[in-house]
Each structure stands twice: as structure tokens, then as C-alpha cells.
Design an enzyme around this catalytic site. Sequence first.
Site, short mmCIF file in Angstrom:
data_model
loop_
_atom_site.label_atom_id
_atom_site.label_comp_id
_atom_site.label_asym_id
_atom_site.label_seq_id
_atom_site.Cartn_x
_atom_site.Cartn_y
_atom_site.Cartn_z
CG ASP A 176 -0.24 -0.47 2.51
OD1 ASP A 176 0.97 -0.22 2.66
OD2 ASP A 176 -0.90 -1.10 3.34
CG ASN B 146 -9.15 -1.65 12.01
OD1 ASN B 146 -8.18 -2.24 11.50
ND2 ASN B 146 -9.67 -0.56 11.47
CG HIS C 98 -5.92 -2.35 8.84
ND1 HIS C 98 -6.04 -1.40 9.82
CD2 HIS C 98 -4.62 -2.33 8.49
CE1 HIS C 98 -4.88 -0.83 10.04
NE2 HIS C 98 -3.99 -1.39 9.25
CD GLU D 237 -9.00 0.79 7.72
OE1 GLU D 237 -9.07 -0.07 8.61
OE2 GLU D 237 -8.39 1.86 7.87
#
Length: 240
Positions: free
Chosen positions: A67, A135, A137, A142
Site C-alpha cells: 500500500d 481493527n 485490517h 479496512e
Amino acid sequence: MNIKQFDSTGELDLYAARIFADMLASKPHAVLGLATGSTPIGIYEKIIDMHRNAELSFQSATTFNLDEYVGLPRDSSQSYAAFMEERLFSHIDLPPERAHIPHGMADDLTDACIQYDQLLAQQPLDLQLLGIGHNGHIGFNEPAHALQGGTHIVELKSETREANARFFETLDDVPTQAITMGIGSILKARTILLAVKGKEKAEIVKQALTGPITTECPASLLQTHANVIVLLDREAGRLL
């Protein structure tokens, strides 16, 4: 899923580096998926040490990063391109033209995503290194009701931006978007190496590895992959 726990992060880092070394020894033209953030820093340091000791070479390898932020120039100190250059690329013999990072400054971001997927299709990943967000990811995929398979633009969750704010002067400086390899591309890697460190990741590790498979915890989809190696320090694995 092969889960290994280590008494120290140093042992974890060395084990991960040896996986890269073994891959390059058996397949010098290997295609390697790389990650950023704090987790892989120690792994990259061990890889650099091995390279300096002539234990591994990237001369014939190709890399793809997961990313990049949208809107940060490659030479910005907070960009993932700059991170990779500082933490790994400038210390090894990987040809620059074979180090691929999503283009977060492209005039046409949709076209940049398509081109990245085309490159990945031409050169399938042999090994993908991953971390995991608080979380759940992976990459910048996400939690959501549905996940995209290919490279795409994502709106970063507030908790993700807050977790990454330590790399910026203020939270407001953290980009709100990123371009990320999709879950489908990640799961196409022949081998996935998930490294997790720290007690603050223990709960999400438990959810991802033993909980239900759900897009609300993207890392849980790793349970569907045939060849995942999970490296945990004792704190990250304390709830397993």
C-alpha cells in the site's frame, strides 16, 4: 495455518528473515510482497544483516508493496516509498525498477490500481509479508460489509489514522485515503507470512485466527488460505 510463538521479537525477526533467505536461495527470481509499519522494521534489519553477510541476494527478485498513502509524494518522509528506501531498499541489491509500490500521486488513481493489478497478474506473489492493524485490517483493507479483491482506493478509518499519527506531526497531517492491494491479491500469494508483536494486538490476533471468518475482520480471511505462517511474540499470542 502454522502458528509459531517466540520469547522475543528478535527471535521472531530472525525467523522471518530466514524465511526470506530460504525463499531466495531456492528461487532467486522470487516475487516478494512487502509491508510497512513498525512490525517489519526488525525483520528488515535482519534481512539487511544477512545481505551484508552474503547470505541472501535480491539481485534477481521482484517486490510489490501492499500500500501507499494517497496524496503524499514519494520523497515525502512519511510516504511508504520513503520508508522502504530508508528501511530496506537502500541497503540491499534489489534493482530499483523491480521494486513496485502503489502510485498514490497518480493523476488517475483508478488507472493506477488497474496497472498494479496487471503487474501482479503477470508476476504472482511467492511470499507475502503482512502485519495486522488493531481493527483487523491487512494492507489498508479496512473492516467493511464487503471487501474488494483488487487494488483500490480506501477511506482510512479513524482508528487507523490515529494508530499511524505517531509517524506524523499531527493527526490532521495523516492522509485520509490510501491505495492498497486487495484481499483477493493478497490471498493469491503462494505463502503468506503474518508477523504480529505486542500485547495490544493479542485480542485482534485471537479474533483473526480463531474467530468467525468475516469481512468485519479482514485478517480472518487468512483462515481460508492453504499456506499461512503466523509469527507471534509471547504478548501478541497470549490469548491463544
